[in-house]
Design a protein around this motif. Structure first.
Motif, PDB file in Angstrom:
ATOM      1  N   SER A  90       1.353  -2.674  19.109  1.00  0.00           N
ATOM      2  CA  SER A  90       0.389  -3.433  18.309  1.00  0.00           C
ATOM      3  C   SER A  90      -0.118  -2.585  17.155  1.00  0.00           C
ATOM      4  CB  SER A  90      -0.793  -3.893  19.164  1.00  0.00           C
ATOM      5  OG  SER A  90      -1.737  -4.575  18.357  1.00  0.00           O
ATOM      6  N   ASN A  91       0.106  -3.098  15.951  1.00  0.00           N
ATOM      7  CA  ASN A  91      -0.447  -2.461  14.760  1.00  0.00           C
ATOM      8  C   ASN A  91      -1.581  -3.296  14.176  1.00  0.00           C
ATOM      9  OD1 ASN A  91       1.046   0.114  13.784  1.00  0.00           O
ATOM     10  ND2 ASN A  91       2.678  -1.232  14.538  1.00  0.00           N
ATOM     11  N   ALA A  92      -2.324  -3.948  15.069  1.00  0.00           N
ATOM     12  CA  ALA A  92      -3.512  -4.686  14.639  1.00  0.00           C
ATOM     13  C   ALA A  92      -4.547  -3.687  14.102  1.00  0.00           C
ATOM     14  CB  ALA A  92      -4.093  -5.475  15.806  1.00  0.00           C
ATOM     15  N   PHE A  93      -5.551  -4.194  13.405  1.00  0.00           N
ATOM     16  CA  PHE A  93      -6.609  -3.341  12.851  1.00  0.00           C
ATOM     17  C   PHE A  93      -7.245  -2.543  13.996  1.00  0.00           C
ATOM     18  CE2 PHE A  93     -11.079  -2.988  11.093  1.00  0.00           C
ATOM     19  CZ  PHE A  93     -10.744  -2.004  10.167  1.00  0.00           C
ATOM     20  N   PHE A  94      -7.449  -1.244  13.750  1.00  0.00           N
ATOM     21  CA  PHE A  94      -7.817  -0.361  14.866  1.00  0.00           C
ATOM     22  C   PHE A  94      -9.146  -0.750  15.517  1.00  0.00           C
ATOM     23  CE2 PHE A  94     -10.325   1.657  11.596  1.00  0.00           C
ATOM     24  CZ  PHE A  94     -11.351   2.296  12.247  1.00  0.00           C
ATOM     25  N   LEU A  95     -10.104  -1.290  14.746  1.00  0.00           N
ATOM     26  CA  LEU A  95     -11.371  -1.706  15.355  1.00  0.00           C
ATOM     27  C   LEU A  95     -11.165  -2.887  16.298  1.00  0.00           C
ATOM     28  CD1 LEU A  95     -13.918  -1.402  12.389  1.00  0.00           C
ATOM     29  CD2 LEU A  95     -13.674   0.100  14.389  1.00  0.00           C
ATOM     30  N   GLU A  96     -10.261  -3.769  15.902  1.00  0.00           N
ATOM     31  CA  GLU A  96      -9.935  -4.903  16.780  1.00  0.00           C
ATOM     32  C   GLU A  96      -9.286  -4.406  18.061  1.00  0.00           C
ATOM     33  OE1 GLU A  96      -6.956  -8.802  16.825  1.00  0.00           O
ATOM     34  OE2 GLU A  96      -7.402  -7.789  14.933  1.00  0.00           O
ATOM     35  N   LYS A  97      -8.400  -3.438  17.941  1.00  0.00           N
ATOM     36  CA  LYS A  97      -7.749  -2.891  19.138  1.00  0.00           C
ATOM     37  C   LYS A  97      -8.762  -2.198  20.039  1.00  0.00           C
ATOM     38  CE  LYS A  97      -4.297  -0.467  17.366  1.00  0.00           C
ATOM     39  NZ  LYS A  97      -3.037   0.321  17.388  1.00  0.00           N
ATOM     40  N   LEU A  98      -9.691  -1.483  19.412  1.00  0.00           N
ATOM     41  CA  LEU A  98     -10.717  -0.794  20.180  1.00  0.00           C
ATOM     42  C   LEU A  98     -11.586  -1.791  20.935  1.00  0.00           C
ATOM     43  CD1 LEU A  98     -11.565   2.161  20.594  1.00  0.00           C
ATOM     44  CD2 LEU A  98     -13.272   1.822  18.789  1.00  0.00           C
ATOM     45  N   ASP A 110       3.447  -6.617  17.747  1.00  0.00           N
ATOM     46  CA  ASP A 110       3.911  -6.877  16.387  1.00  0.00           C
ATOM     47  C   ASP A 110       4.929  -8.012  16.349  1.00  0.00           C
ATOM     48  OD1 ASP A 110       2.275  -4.909  15.459  1.00  0.00           O
ATOM     49  OD2 ASP A 110       3.849  -3.392  15.286  1.00  0.00           O
ATOM     50  N   THR A 111       5.077  -8.598  15.183  1.00  0.00           N
ATOM     51  CA  THR A 111       6.036  -9.685  14.963  1.00  0.00           C
ATOM     52  C   THR A 111       7.311  -9.122  14.348  1.00  0.00           C
ATOM     53  OG1 THR A 111       4.300 -11.342  14.642  1.00  0.00           O
ATOM     54  CG2 THR A 111       6.465 -11.832  13.690  1.00  0.00           C
ATOM     55  N   VAL A 112       8.432  -9.479  14.921  1.00  0.00           N
ATOM     56  CA  VAL A 112       9.733  -9.063  14.402  1.00  0.00           C
ATOM     57  C   VAL A 112      10.290 -10.200  13.550  1.00  0.00           C
ATOM     58  CG1 VAL A 112      12.114  -8.506  15.022  1.00  0.00           C
ATOM     59  CG2 VAL A 112      10.210  -7.470  16.278  1.00  0.00           C
ATOM     60  N   VAL A 113      10.412  -9.933  12.256  1.00  0.00           N
ATOM     61  CA  VAL A 113      10.964 -10.916  11.319  1.00  0.00           C
ATOM     62  C   VAL A 113      12.457 -10.639  11.178  1.00  0.00           C
ATOM     63  CG1 VAL A 113      10.842 -11.903   8.996  1.00  0.00           C
ATOM     64  CG2 VAL A 113       8.772 -10.993  10.094  1.00  0.00           C
ATOM     65  N   THR A 114      13.266 -11.552  11.653  1.00  0.00           N
ATOM     66  CA  THR A 114      14.713 -11.338  11.644  1.00  0.00           C
ATOM     67  C   THR A 114      15.334 -11.788  10.320  1.00  0.00           C
ATOM     68  OG1 THR A 114      15.346 -13.517  12.503  1.00  0.00           O
ATOM     69  CG2 THR A 114      14.707 -11.831  14.120  1.00  0.00           C
ATOM     70  N   ASN A 335       2.397  -6.729  11.647  1.00  0.00           N
ATOM     71  CA  ASN A 335       1.458  -6.942  12.733  1.00  0.00           C
ATOM     72  C   ASN A 335       1.248  -8.447  12.893  1.00  0.00           C
ATOM     73  OD1 ASN A 335      -0.427  -7.766  10.814  1.00  0.00           O
ATOM     74  ND2 ASN A 335      -1.663  -5.906  10.952  1.00  0.00           N
ATOM     75  N   TYR A 336       0.507  -8.848  13.897  1.00  0.00           N
ATOM     76  CA  TYR A 336       0.445 -10.278  14.199  1.00  0.00           C
ATOM     77  C   TYR A 336      -0.202 -11.093  13.081  1.00  0.00           C
ATOM     78  CZ  TYR A 336      -4.556 -10.335  15.343  1.00  0.00           C
ATOM     79  OH  TYR A 336      -5.922 -10.277  15.276  1.00  0.00           O
ATOM     80  N   SER A 337      -0.969 -10.425  12.200  1.00  0.00           N
ATOM     81  CA  SER A 337      -1.622 -11.145  11.108  1.00  0.00           C
ATOM     82  C   SER A 337      -0.776 -11.168   9.833  1.00  0.00           C
ATOM     83  CB  SER A 337      -2.991 -10.520  10.808  1.00  0.00           C
ATOM     84  OG  SER A 337      -2.845  -9.179  10.383  1.00  0.00           O
ATOM     85  N   GLY A 338       0.402 -10.528   9.859  1.00  0.00           N
ATOM     86  CA  GLY A 338       1.327 -10.634   8.736  1.00  0.00           C
ATOM     87  C   GLY A 338       1.436  -9.411   7.856  1.00  0.00           C
ATOM     88  N   THR A 339       0.675  -8.371   8.106  1.00  0.00           N
ATOM     89  CA  THR A 339       0.768  -7.148   7.307  1.00  0.00           C
ATOM     90  C   THR A 339       2.037  -6.383   7.673  1.00  0.00           C
ATOM     91  OG1 THR A 339      -1.638  -6.975   7.210  1.00  0.00           O
ATOM     92  CG2 THR A 339      -0.379  -4.985   6.679  1.00  0.00           C
ATOM     93  N   THR A 340       2.833  -6.033   6.675  1.00  0.00           N
ATOM     94  CA  THR A 340       4.114  -5.361   6.932  1.00  0.00           C
ATOM     95  C   THR A 340       3.900  -3.949   7.451  1.00  0.00           C
ATOM     96  OG1 THR A 340       5.235  -6.669   5.227  1.00  0.00           O
ATOM     97  CG2 THR A 340       6.271  -4.591   5.878  1.00  0.00           C
TER      98      THR A 340
END
Length: 443
Positions: A90-98, A110-114, A335-340
């Motif tokens: 998960s490469n979500a925003f670190f505060l969200e992960k915390l 994370d989302t894998v874009v094929t 990441n799940y919100s779309g940031t590469t």
């Protein structure tokens, strides 16, 4: 110390991402497996959470992407295996992960874009219909794999429930025929034979042969398909009409050791650039071969074995001026919100032939469409080039494999296809599947 440093620095990423590294799955305790999507964001795999908190892996398109996307129960296959590390990271925003960790909640993987294209996948899947076989579609300029279909298939949503029956299935539904299937290439191999002849005989444009419908050597007779008599042919016509007699004659003229070297250069008996599980192709001709074997090998029969994926690589090199781009299935990871998070850059894999050789083969393959055995592709809004093939695999002449390799928009190729229909009854032709794929792309 140097060896430890090598593994820590140079090979660490490969070891971490290896599907055999069981520690990857420990991340599933903290991360909900991410999504797999096609190039346009269509969801190919996702994780939903049931009321009891259990996670269910869902595949919205069912059987359509079964082999290339794979499954993640009873082991992992396809992209589920290749991208396992990314899906459980998960490469979500670190505060969200915390915050999630404090609340004992899982972070979203994370989302894998094929590189896969739903439109092309659907066209290939529907066109293959109920036949056994495989289809590979690539972008020759980048190496992106745009579609990959294998049949018989299965529903990845029910792998767990049907595991025993899938493993004993007599049709090998779990086998990805696109990369793991081994077939006689039939007349599609004539492009490799033509390449070898061009290399051995610089005056190849002056080649001539009078086809009477068959050729006999040492008591062995080889007939042209359906007994066709092609008459006087040059090398281009021999390929356009797929003349077995002419190519058998060419086989007798070739040096077997040199032929084997050329086959090696186009990746026979070699490692293939492939993220998925695959089978090596084999070319067994050598200097000890008799005339019968030479003739059969030159026309794509004999003991030569190849996968549809490998034939797509050869065709891609021809389409791309002799250079094979490294094939890939993962365009980027977000990441799940779309940031590469990271992105794949196209890169050259290897030069399989010279630019001049590729241009000449492309011209010959164009004649196959213009006036030869793939004329169904002529007269469209797009141009096409290719090579048809019929591969005998048993004494039952009514059940030969049907092959086609080819490209669209010949001057600046956009799509490359490699197609096989197993046990074709003569009415199902791989070239017709190619047409449906090209039509879906251009219309």
């Amino acid at each position: 110390m140097g060896y430890i440093t090598y593994f820590q620095v140079e090979k660490s990423a490969d070891i971490i991402r290896s599907p055999y590294n069981a520690r990857q799955d420990s991340n599933a305790d903290r991360v909900a497996r991410g999504k797999i999507v096609d190039k346009n964001g269509n969801i190919l795999a996702r994780t939903s959470v049931a009321e009891d908190g259990s996670e269910i892996r869902e595949y919205p398109f069912g059987n359509m992407f079964a082999h290339v996307v794979g499954y993640s129960t009873h082991g992992k296959t396809g992209i589920e295996s290749v991208a396992n590390y990314d899906l459980l990271t998960s490469n979500a925003f670190f505060l969200e992960k915390l915050k999630n960790e404090f609340q004992d909640q899982k972070n979203t993987g994370d989302t894998v874009v094929t590189t896969l294209d739903l439109t092309l996948q659907q066209a290939a899947y529907n066109a293959l219909g109920s036949y056994k076989g495989a289809v590979v579609v690539m972008d020759p300029k980048t190496g992106k794999i745009l579609a990959m279909v294998s049949k018989p298939d299965y529903d990845p949503n029910t792998v767990d429930a049907n595991w025993d029956s899938l493993n004993t299935d007599e049709n090998s539904a779990l086998l990805n025929r696109a990369t793991q299937g081994q077939y006689a290439p039939g007349s599609t191999f004539k492009v490799v034979t033509a390449l070898e002849y061009m290399r051995e005989y610089p005056d190849y444009s002056s080649y001539t042969y009078n086809c009477t419908g068959a050729i006999e050597q040492d008591g062995i007779t080889i007939h042209c398909y359906n007994g066709n008599v092609h008459g006087q042919l040059n090398l281009q016509d021999s390929l356009a009409y797929s003349c077995n007699a002419s190519f058998s004659n060419i086989g007798l003229l070739l040096d077997s050791d040199s032929f084997k070297k050329t086959a090696k250069e186009v990746l026979f008996d070699s490692k293939l650039p492939c993220d998925l599980s695959y089978s090596k192709s084999s070319f067994t001709l050598d200097s000890s071969a008799g005339n019968g074997t030479k003739m059969m090998t030159a026309m794509g029969q004999g003991e030569t074995q190849v996968s549809p994926y490998h034939m797509a690589l050869i065709t891609s090199a021809i389409a791309n001026g002799g250079t094979l781009m490294k094939p890939y299935l993962i365009d980027k990871v977000t990441n799940y919100s779309g940031t590469t998070v990271k992105e794949t850059e196209p890169e050259e894999y290897r030069q399989l032939m010279t630019t001049e050789e590729a241009a000449q083969l492309k011209e010959y393959m164009k004649s196959v469409v213009d006036y030869g055995t793939a004329s169904v592709l002529a007269g469209q809004s797009y141009t096409a080039a290719g090579k048809t093939g019929t591969a005998e695999y048993s004494s039952d002449k009514e059940k030969d494999h049907s092959w086609f390799i080819g490209m669209s928009n010949v001057e600046n190729p956009e799509l490359v296809v490699s197609i096989i229909i197993e046990s074709s009854d003569g009415t199902a032709k791989a070239v017709n599947i190619a047409k449906q794929i090209f039509d879906a792309y251009y219309y």
